[in-house]
Scaffold this motif. Structure first.
Motif, PDB file in Angstrom:
ATOM      1  N   THR A  55       0.827  -1.203   0.000  1.00  0.00           N
ATOM      2  CA  THR A  55       0.000   0.000   0.000  1.00  0.00           C
ATOM      3  C   THR A  55       0.865   1.258   0.000  1.00  0.00           C
ATOM      4  N   LEU A  56       1.935   1.228   0.786  1.00  0.00           N
ATOM      5  CA  LEU A  56       2.730   2.452   0.935  1.00  0.00           C
ATOM      6  C   LEU A  56       3.600   2.757  -0.283  1.00  0.00           C
ATOM      7  N   ALA A  57       4.328   1.754  -0.762  1.00  0.00           N
ATOM      8  CA  ALA A  57       5.334   2.031  -1.796  1.00  0.00           C
ATOM      9  C   ALA A  57       4.686   2.010  -3.178  1.00  0.00           C
ATOM     10  N   GLN A  58       4.812   3.083  -3.871  1.00  0.00           N
ATOM     11  CA  GLN A  58       4.207   3.172  -5.198  1.00  0.00           C
ATOM     12  C   GLN A  58       5.273   3.370  -6.259  1.00  0.00           C
ATOM     13  N   ARG A  59       4.861   3.133  -7.487  1.00  0.00           N
ATOM     14  CA  ARG A  59       5.746   3.354  -8.625  1.00  0.00           C
ATOM     15  C   ARG A  59       6.351   4.758  -8.543  1.00  0.00           C
ATOM     16  N   GLY A  60       7.639   4.847  -8.793  1.00  0.00           N
ATOM     17  CA  GLY A  60       8.286   6.164  -8.794  1.00  0.00           C
ATOM     18  C   GLY A  60       8.914   6.518  -7.449  1.00  0.00           C
ATOM     19  N   ASP A  61       8.511   5.824  -6.365  1.00  0.00           N
ATOM     20  CA  ASP A  61       9.129   6.103  -5.065  1.00  0.00           C
ATOM     21  C   ASP A  61      10.569   5.603  -5.061  1.00  0.00           C
ATOM     22  N   ARG A  62      11.334   6.151  -4.146  1.00  0.00           N
ATOM     23  CA  ARG A  62      12.691   5.625  -3.936  1.00  0.00           C
ATOM     24  C   ARG A  62      12.611   4.624  -2.794  1.00  0.00           C
ATOM     25  N   VAL A  63      12.888   3.372  -3.087  1.00  0.00           N
ATOM     26  CA  VAL A  63      12.819   2.352  -2.036  1.00  0.00           C
ATOM     27  C   VAL A  63      14.200   1.738  -1.852  1.00  0.00           C
ATOM     28  N   TYR A  64      14.687   1.764  -0.622  1.00  0.00           N
ATOM     29  CA  TYR A  64      15.993   1.178  -0.315  1.00  0.00           C
ATOM     30  C   TYR A  64      15.762   0.046   0.679  1.00  0.00           C
ATOM     31  N   ALA A  65      16.274  -1.134   0.340  1.00  0.00           N
ATOM     32  CA  ALA A  65      16.025  -2.274   1.216  1.00  0.00           C
ATOM     33  C   ALA A  65      17.293  -3.098   1.363  1.00  0.00           C
ATOM     34  N   ASP A  66      17.491  -3.648   2.544  1.00  0.00           N
ATOM     35  CA  ASP A  66      18.595  -4.588   2.741  1.00  0.00           C
ATOM     36  C   ASP A  66      18.412  -5.751   1.766  1.00  0.00           C
TER      37      ASP A  66
ATOM     38  N   TRP B 150      23.863   6.104  -1.122  1.00  0.00           N
ATOM     39  CA  TRP B 150      22.734   6.158  -2.050  1.00  0.00           C
ATOM     40  C   TRP B 150      21.754   7.267  -1.657  1.00  0.00           C
ATOM     41  N   LEU B 151      21.538   7.424  -0.346  1.00  0.00           N
ATOM     42  CA  LEU B 151      20.611   8.480   0.094  1.00  0.00           C
ATOM     43  C   LEU B 151      21.179   9.848  -0.268  1.00  0.00           C
ATOM     44  N   GLU B 152      22.506   9.986  -0.093  1.00  0.00           N
ATOM     45  CA  GLU B 152      23.121  11.269  -0.443  1.00  0.00           C
ATOM     46  C   GLU B 152      23.060  11.522  -1.939  1.00  0.00           C
ATOM     47  N   ARG B 153      23.355  10.475  -2.696  1.00  0.00           N
ATOM     48  CA  ARG B 153      23.318  10.585  -4.154  1.00  0.00           C
ATOM     49  C   ARG B 153      21.935  11.035  -4.629  1.00  0.00           C
ATOM     50  N   ASP B 154      20.891  10.515  -3.998  1.00  0.00           N
ATOM     51  CA  ASP B 154      19.531  10.779  -4.474  1.00  0.00           C
ATOM     52  C   ASP B 154      18.856  11.921  -3.728  1.00  0.00           C
ATOM     53  N   ALA B 155      19.653  12.636  -2.892  1.00  0.00           N
ATOM     54  CA  ALA B 155      19.033  13.607  -1.981  1.00  0.00           C
ATOM     55  C   ALA B 155      18.214  14.666  -2.719  1.00  0.00           C
ATOM     56  N   ARG B 156      18.602  14.956  -3.968  1.00  0.00           N
ATOM     57  CA  ARG B 156      17.900  16.031  -4.677  1.00  0.00           C
ATOM     58  C   ARG B 156      16.667  15.540  -5.409  1.00  0.00           C
ATOM     59  N   GLN B 157      16.465  14.232  -5.392  1.00  0.00           N
ATOM     60  CA  GLN B 157      15.275  13.730  -6.084  1.00  0.00           C
ATOM     61  C   GLN B 157      14.028  14.039  -5.271  1.00  0.00           C
ATOM     62  N   ALA B 158      12.972  14.392  -5.981  1.00  0.00           N
ATOM     63  CA  ALA B 158      11.756  14.815  -5.283  1.00  0.00           C
ATOM     64  C   ALA B 158      10.976  13.613  -4.726  1.00  0.00           C
ATOM     65  N   ALA B 159      11.159  12.450  -5.346  1.00  0.00           N
ATOM     66  CA  ALA B 159      10.347  11.284  -4.954  1.00  0.00           C
ATOM     67  C   ALA B 159      10.573  10.939  -3.485  1.00  0.00           C
ATOM     68  N   PRO B 160       9.509  10.578  -2.757  1.00  0.00           N
ATOM     69  CA  PRO B 160       9.685  10.209  -1.351  1.00  0.00           C
ATOM     70  C   PRO B 160      10.470   8.908  -1.212  1.00  0.00           C
ATOM     71  N   ALA B 161      11.195   8.795  -0.102  1.00  0.00           N
ATOM     72  CA  ALA B 161      12.066   7.623   0.088  1.00  0.00           C
ATOM     73  C   ALA B 161      11.549   6.743   1.223  1.00  0.00           C
ATOM     74  N   LEU B 162      11.697   5.430   1.015  1.00  0.00           N
ATOM     75  CA  LEU B 162      11.268   4.438   1.992  1.00  0.00           C
ATOM     76  C   LEU B 162      12.462   3.532   2.269  1.00  0.00           C
ATOM     77  N   VAL B 163      12.738   3.248   3.527  1.00  0.00           N
ATOM     78  CA  VAL B 163      13.804   2.297   3.862  1.00  0.00           C
ATOM     79  C   VAL B 163      13.176   1.113   4.589  1.00  0.00           C
ATOM     80  N   VAL B 164      13.533  -0.089   4.152  1.00  0.00           N
ATOM     81  CA  VAL B 164      12.921  -1.304   4.683  1.00  0.00           C
ATOM     82  C   VAL B 164      14.013  -2.248   5.166  1.00  0.00           C
ATOM     83  N   THR B 165      13.885  -2.683   6.401  1.00  0.00           N
ATOM     84  CA  THR B 165      14.839  -3.683   6.887  1.00  0.00           C
ATOM     85  C   THR B 165      14.206  -4.540   7.986  1.00  0.00           C
ATOM     86  N   GLU B 166      14.832  -5.658   8.258  1.00  0.00           N
ATOM     87  CA  GLU B 166      14.486  -6.424   9.445  1.00  0.00           C
ATOM     88  C   GLU B 166      15.390  -5.947  10.573  1.00  0.00           C
TER      89      GLU B 166
END
Ligand code: PMP
Length: 609
Positions: free
Chosen positions: A333-344, A376-392
């Motif tokens: 539900t949360l992560a949509q196309r175009g979002d920045r998603v970073y996952a382990d 990666w977060l620094e590299r993409d810092a200027r991108q407007a898309a919202p970012a999600l980080v997922v880990t256990e």
């Protein structure tokens, strides 16, 4: 978007020609195609590189790009050195991730699949993994020697856990007998041939089938034209790789030492929990009998949510019928196309499935590598898309965990939305057993915490906790797992509620269990096993080879000890292991029994290998 990497069994095998054919096939339905030459060597100033050549040959409107080029016609690392430069593997990967959106991206490598890109020897299979490539197309010349070349190149891809297939490219006038024996040899070696391109042809035979295969529409095999046949083909494939799983009935609990389940606090037979469950069954019924928005949500559910919120220090919560459903619903539900998603890279399947459902593109950083995440977060810092980080927190198959304090710092700096799965940390860590987020002081930065009820809490189902009421309410409105599924049974809810109390009471003993884990790991290492340091209840014993992992687990089972043999696709190829899960109630005699049972297979003895 889908990404392919065209590589080969050697240099000069016709990769650019294959890229051109692919651009035509994939672009025919109006899809936006990108041709990306990752590294080009031997570039003559003023003459277009391979990407432009492929574009011209394809006659399409694809976008052609080159990420890095060098003038000397040498292997990338050497060509760079000749100019006093070096190839930055991370730099290439980062450039790849920063490319503009499209429907199909066709990367073209340089040289063959195992050509090293940098001085650490990282090659095209490594690049494919890091850049999130979906499929590897390995171009092999269709001539004498093709079977050997294809097997070697395919083995490299398979070893890296990549989906790969061979593109037989007829680069010289064919000899019918050789062509036939190549196909037969590859088939019997289990190497999939995805395409065959004839001498002088612009396209492979049956371009439609190639398109379908690369889109993942059809599993391979002639049997795929009926549903049962397709299933048989899937099983045959698993069988061939010795990876077929079979369902079997577990032995009675009393007769075995169960070190395979996730009942870390040994509460699934706790009389207080059984009493709470029985009482709820009588008082509230054995089933919720309806989905939550109809009549399935009861006082018992509310009580459990309140207890979970207070345990973890959250404000809002929901219950689910499994952790798999919770992760699918939350992330889908949360992560949509175009979002920045970073996952382990090693997150649980349920999270990947959820993320893919929303169409998000996942950038998977190497396991626990928060330096990489930060870059990666620094590299993409200027991108407007919202970012999600997922880990256990505690990883289910490795028993290790990231530095959650550092993740919280990154969150404060980069303002991403943080989803944390604490399934395997509950009970074993944290104040009152509430997990690692609280233990590491990171909890305040976690936006959604997912926990399961079927492990330490000795019940069934799962929960997700939120800081923001709107996030919870959105799930109540749109998550199919919530809206259209019968609510968690009142029996499970009451049992989990009782379990929280037991876990809180037992948590004073955490130090002892953690110490037992550390000692057991050390003892296994002194017996010659490859076991990482740590104090979590999950102790992985690396055996690498799938058959060996299965063989040792079976041998232990015959001695009344249950451990899980974990093999691909649950873990990456070549990293098969035993997963020994500990319980608070194990004593020195149990640990000694496991060590002694394992000795028959201990490394160096050569028995049972
Ligand atoms: N998250 C993690 C980290 C898991 O290991 C698992 C399964 N073991 C799940 C979620 C799924 O939980 P459930 O078994 O309740 O579906």
């Amino acid at each position: 978007m889908q990404q392919l990497l065209v590589t080969g069994s050697d240099t000069g095998v016709g990769k650019t020609r294959v890229v051109a054919a692919l651009a035509r096939i994939l672009g025919e339905d109006g899809s936006r195609v990108q041709i990306v030459k990752v590294v080009e060597t031997g570039v003559v100033p003023g003459s277009g590189g391979d990407a432009e050549r492929a574009l011209r040959m394809s006659g399409t409107q694809a976008l052609a790009l080159t990420l890095e080029s060098f003038s000397r016609p040498l292997a990338p690392a050497a060509a760079a050195a000749a100019e006093g430069r070096r190839v930055s593997f991370e730099g290439l990967v980062e450039k790849a991730w920063a490319l503009p959106e499209c429907d199909w991206r066709i990367f073209e490598g340089a040289g063959g699949i195992a050509t090293p890109l940098d001085d650490r020897g990282r090659d095209w299979a490594d690049f494919a993994e890091e850049a999130g490539v979906d499929r590897l197309v390995i171009v092999v010349p269709d001539r004498l020697g093709a079977i050997n070349q294809a097997r070697l190149a395919f083995g490299r891809a398979e070893g890296a856990g990549l989906a790969a297939g061979i593109w037989l490219n007829t680069v010289e006038i064919p000899d019918a007998a050789t062509a036939e024996s190549n196909r037969a040899g590859l088939q019997s070696a289990g190497v999939p041939v995805w395409a065959e391109q004839g001498h002088g042809a612009d396209l492979p035979a049956d371009p439609g089938a190639v398109h379908r295969r690369l889109s993942g529409v059809h599993p391979a095999g002639p049997a795929a034209d009926s549903f049962a046949g397709r299933c048989a083909a899937i099983l045959a494939e698993r069988e061939k790789k010795h990876l077929r799983r079979r369902l079997r009935v577990a032995p009675p609990r009393e007769s075995v030492l169960n070190l395979a389940d996730n009942d870390y606090l040994d509460l699934a037979r706790d009389p207080a929990l059984a009493a709470a469950a029985a009482e709820a069954a009588v008082r509230e019924g054995t089933s919720a009998s309806a989905s939550p928005l109809i009549t399935g949500w009861t006082e018992g559910h509310e009580r459990l949510v309140a207890a979970l919120c207070s345990w973890h220090g959250f404000d809002f919560g929901l219950l689910w019928t499994s952790g798999y459903a919770a992760n699918g619903a939350v992330l889908g539900t949360l992560a949509q196309r175009g979002d920045r998603v970073y996952a382990d890279r090693l997150i649980h399947h349920s999270m990947i499935a959820g993320l893919l459902r929303g169409g998000a593109r996942i950038q998977r950083y190497p396991h626990l590598d928060l330096d990489r995440l930060e870059r990666w977060l620094e590299r993409d810092a200027r991108q407007a898309a919202p970012a999600l980080v997922v880990t256990e927190s505690v990883f289910s198959m490795d028993g290790d965990f990231p530095d959650l304090g550092r993740l919280a710092e990154l969150k404060r700096k980069h303002r991403f939305f943080w989803v944390l799965d604490e399934a395997h940390a509950l009970g074993w860590y944290g104040p009152g057993g509430a997990g690692l987020a609280l233990a590491s002081g990171a909890s305040g930065e976690v936006d959604v915490l997912v926990g399961t009820l079927g492990k330490t809490l000795a019940s069934g189902g799962a929960y997700s906790l939120f800081r923001d009421e709107a996030v919870r309410d959105a799930l109540v409105n749109v998550a199919g797992e919530f809206v259209y599924s019968t609510a968690l049974s009142p029996v499970n809810a009451a049992c989990a509620l009782a379990a929280i109390g037991r876990v809180r009471d037992l948590s004073a003993d955490q130090g002892r269990w953690q110490e037992a884990s550390r000692c057991f790991r050390g003892a296994l290492r002194s017996d010659g096993w490859e076991v990482p340091d740590g104090d979590s209840p999950i102790v992985p014993v690396r055996l690498d080879d799938e058959d060996r992992a299965l063989g040792v687990a079976e041998g232990l089972r015959a001695q009344g000890i249950l451990v899980a043999a974990v093999r691909p696709p649950t873990v990456p190829a070549g990293t098969s292991r035993l997963r020994i899960s500990l319980k608070r109630t194990l004593g020195p005699a149990d640990f000694a029994r496991v060590r002694s049972a394992l000795r028959a297979w201990s490394p160096g003895r050569g028995v049972g290998r």
